[in-house]
Write a protein that holds these residues in place. Structure first.
Motif, PDB file in Angstrom:
ATOM      1  N   SER A 152      -0.895  -4.601  -1.845  1.00  0.00           N
ATOM      2  CA  SER A 152      -1.482  -4.425  -3.173  1.00  0.00           C
ATOM      3  C   SER A 152      -2.133  -3.049  -3.301  1.00  0.00           C
ATOM      4  O   SER A 152      -2.014  -2.386  -4.346  1.00  0.00           O
ATOM      5  N   LYS A 153      -2.789  -2.583  -2.241  1.00  0.00           N
ATOM      6  CA  LYS A 153      -3.377  -1.244  -2.283  1.00  0.00           C
ATOM      7  C   LYS A 153      -2.296  -0.174  -2.395  1.00  0.00           C
ATOM      8  O   LYS A 153      -2.442   0.804  -3.142  1.00  0.00           O
ATOM      9  N   VAL A 169       2.886  -8.535 -14.304  1.00  0.00           N
ATOM     10  CA  VAL A 169       3.027  -9.435 -13.161  1.00  0.00           C
ATOM     11  C   VAL A 169       3.489 -10.817 -13.610  1.00  0.00           C
ATOM     12  O   VAL A 169       2.964 -11.389 -14.566  1.00  0.00           O
ATOM     13  N   ASP A 199      -5.410  -8.917  -6.116  1.00  0.00           N
ATOM     14  CA  ASP A 199      -5.641  -7.502  -5.842  1.00  0.00           C
ATOM     15  C   ASP A 199      -4.772  -6.547  -6.648  1.00  0.00           C
ATOM     16  O   ASP A 199      -5.130  -5.379  -6.806  1.00  0.00           O
ATOM     17  N   LEU A 200      -3.628  -6.987  -7.150  1.00  0.00           N
ATOM     18  CA  LEU A 200      -2.791  -6.095  -7.949  1.00  0.00           C
ATOM     19  C   LEU A 200      -3.502  -5.723  -9.248  1.00  0.00           C
ATOM     20  O   LEU A 200      -4.086  -6.587  -9.912  1.00  0.00           O
ATOM     21  N   ASN A 201      -3.446  -4.463  -9.598  1.00  0.00           N
ATOM     22  CA  ASN A 201      -4.063  -3.987 -10.837  1.00  0.00           C
ATOM     23  C   ASN A 201      -3.168  -4.363 -12.013  1.00  0.00           C
ATOM     24  O   ASN A 201      -2.058  -3.843 -12.159  1.00  0.00           O
ATOM     25  N   LYS A 202      -3.648  -5.281 -12.856  1.00  0.00           N
ATOM     26  CA  LYS A 202      -2.824  -5.792 -13.953  1.00  0.00           C
ATOM     27  C   LYS A 202      -2.595  -4.757 -15.048  1.00  0.00           C
ATOM     28  O   LYS A 202      -1.701  -4.935 -15.878  1.00  0.00           O
ATOM     29  N   ASN A 226      -0.859  -0.239  -5.967  1.00  0.00           N
ATOM     30  CA  ASN A 226      -1.823   0.323  -6.920  1.00  0.00           C
ATOM     31  C   ASN A 226      -1.890   1.842  -6.808  1.00  0.00           C
ATOM     32  O   ASN A 226      -1.985   2.550  -7.812  1.00  0.00           O
ATOM     33  N   ALA A 260      -0.965  -8.838   2.365  1.00  0.00           N
ATOM     34  CA  ALA A 260      -1.107  -8.782   0.916  1.00  0.00           C
ATOM     35  C   ALA A 260      -2.132  -7.736   0.496  1.00  0.00           C
ATOM     36  O   ALA A 260      -1.928  -7.021  -0.502  1.00  0.00           O
ATOM     37  N   MET A 302      -2.089 -11.308  -3.458  1.00  0.00           N
ATOM     38  CA  MET A 302      -1.461 -10.280  -4.284  1.00  0.00           C
ATOM     39  C   MET A 302      -1.916 -10.405  -5.740  1.00  0.00           C
ATOM     40  O   MET A 302      -2.174  -9.405  -6.422  1.00  0.00           O
TER      41      MET A 302
END
Length: 491
Positions: A377-378, A68, A60-63, A381, A373, A57
């Motif tokens: 995450s996708k 986060v 792949d999560l867009n910060k 996002n 995950a 996660m």
């Protein structure tokens, strides 16, 4: 071509038009429901855990979409498939760890444990403790919570297991095992011991005939045969290894042909397999089997499955929980459910070993956690990328089984592609639908067992390792071990 693939992969669902980034007020009550603090620029996502699900996660999560925060009792990720190799020195410990902070320059990280979740006020109660000092408690607010705390080793309430057995879940466990193996040989070398006492000390017992227990047994057999036999040649006739399991066979989740192949290999290596055996009590020096037989041992490794963590047990009071497995119950979108098992929390998700779908229960494995995950995450996002898009608009999570592998010692392994390349997805009536696709018959025929399976096992895990650093270190240490042998120092 690459541009077209990117656009296709990130395209919104049919009938939806991509818009500007979703504002905080648009998200409130629509996409993730119950999100708080409308003045914030981005939702606050808190990830609990740094295992396979939590670490993926973070990657792949867009910060730029989310603020986060990570809360975990360890500041590193462990590549668990190669953990058994580090416990005997085939690989060094740093080859399979990845620091969390190197991937989270835009993420807040707290090395602490989460003790409780207040779902009403959307806060977490956390505790940190360093070097045996005083415990410090603090509160972390969240707007989106991702519970990926994994699971503990399952002792089944057997007396003495927690106090005397060694486990294989973390780097700390691998260190203890390596120290204990060498300590057993050094202790057995003392001049005042009888031959019978030496045999008792040099009996290595493994409880659990699944992939973890089998791979560790194979690695330990290699260590004793290839390295310790040269240092302690007079003790080799007193060494014994045993694998205990309550199931009828070891590797019961594998194809029966492969399980039989592994059993025969173990017998040739002198590893005794005792199936249909119940461990009732564990002491500092003995196993009590079937309530009567006392078996002495020098080292006991416990590898018999998973059980819920204290946080999961506490969460079971406010969310749905499976009474049999102890895992949290999620829907097809990985959202936790209210105690009624029908209404999902719109902003609380759970991944990995600590959770299981009510309609499509999946095994507690690394590949399940990682795929979950990647999916979540996708989804998150996209929720921030497109207006009027919610988690419920996405297709439910679909697990693609990639096969199972296990190392069995002597440069041999097994690979079970059964259900490999198959698709498991929840159907409309809540039943699991298994769609088996075409398999590559040559893979099943030529790479399922033996040296080619071992080569496939190594190549696969080398490819799956996370960083470039470890992609260099892992083959380097494999080569050094082959040329120079394993280190036998105890430190």
């Amino acid at each position: 071509m690459l541009l077209s693939r990117f656009l296709k992969r990130n395209a919104p669902p049919a009938g939806r038009i991509p818009g500007s980034l979703v504002s905080w007020s648009q998200l409130n009550g629509r996409a993730l429901g119950g999100l708080r603090h409308a003045h914030a620029m981005a939702p606050r996502v808190v990830v609990l855990g740094s295992g396979w699900a939590g670490f993926e996660m973070l990657r792949d999560l867009n910060k730029s979409y989310y603020d986060v925060t990570v809360v975990s009792p360890r500041n590193y990720f462990v590549f668990t498939p190669l953990l058994a190799s580090t416990s005997v020195g085939t690989l060094e410990f740093r080859c399979i760890v990845e620091p969390v902070r190197s991937k989270t320059d835009k993420v807040s990280f707290y090395e602490a444990t989460c003790d409780a979740v207040d779902v009403t006020n959307q806060t977490l109660s956390c505790t940190s403790q360093f070097n045996g000092g005083a415990k410090h408690q603090f509160t972390v607010p969240y707007d989106i919570l991702i519970v990926a705390v994994g699971a503990r080793s399952n002792t089944f309430g057997i007396p003495g297991v927690g106090e005397h057995a060694l486990f294989l879940k973390d780097i700390k466990d691998a260190r203890k095992i390596r120290q204990r193996v060498i300590a057993c040989f050094e202790r057995a070398s003392q001049p005042y011991l009888t031959a019978e006492q030496q045999r008792e000390i040099l009996h290595f017992a493994v409880v659990g005939g699944g992939p973890t227990g089998v791979e560790f047994s194979g690695e330990l057999s290699d260590f004793i045969r290839d390295d310790l036999s040269k240092i302690y040649p007079t003790l080799m006739d007193k060494v014994s290894m045993s694998v205990y399991d309550i199931a009828p066979t070891i590797l019961s989740t594998f194809d029966s042909h492969l399980a039989n192949y592994a059993s025969k290999r173990f017998q040739r290596q002198g590893i005794h397999i005792r199936t249909k055996t119940q461990i009732t009590t564990v002491t500092a020096s003995h196993l009590v089997v079937d309530d009567s037989q006392r078996i002495p041992y020098g080292m006991l490794v416990w590898a018999t499955g998973v059980s819920p963590t204290p946080l999961v047990q506490a969460l079971g009071k406010v969310v749905a929980k499976d009474t049999r497995s102890g895992r949290l119950v999620t829907d097809g979108h990985l959202r936790l459910l209210h105690p009624d098992c029908s209404t999902p929390f719109t902003n609380i998700f759970s991944l990995g070993d600590c959770a299981g779908s009510k309609d499509n229960p999946l095994p507690a494995t690394a590949q399940v956690a990682k795929q979950q995950a990647i999916y979540l995450s996708k989804v998150l996002n996209r929720v921030r990328r497109y207006s009027n898009w919610s988690v419920g608009d996405e297709k439910p999570f679909t697990y693609h089984h990639l096969g199972s592998m296990a190392y069995i010692g002597g440069w041999k392994a097994i690979f079970d592609p059964s259900d490999g390349k198959s698709k498991v997805s929840p159907s409309t009536n809540g039943q699991a639908v298994i769609e088996k696709l075409d398999r590559k018959q040559w893979l099943t025929k030529y790479v399922s067992e033996g040296r080619l399976a071992w080569l496939f096992w190594r190549v696969s895990y080398f490819t799956m390792s996370v960083s470039l650093k470890n992609k260099i270190l892992i083959p380097a240490y494999w080569f050094l071990t082959w040329v120079l042998g394993r280190d036998i120092s105890r430190f």
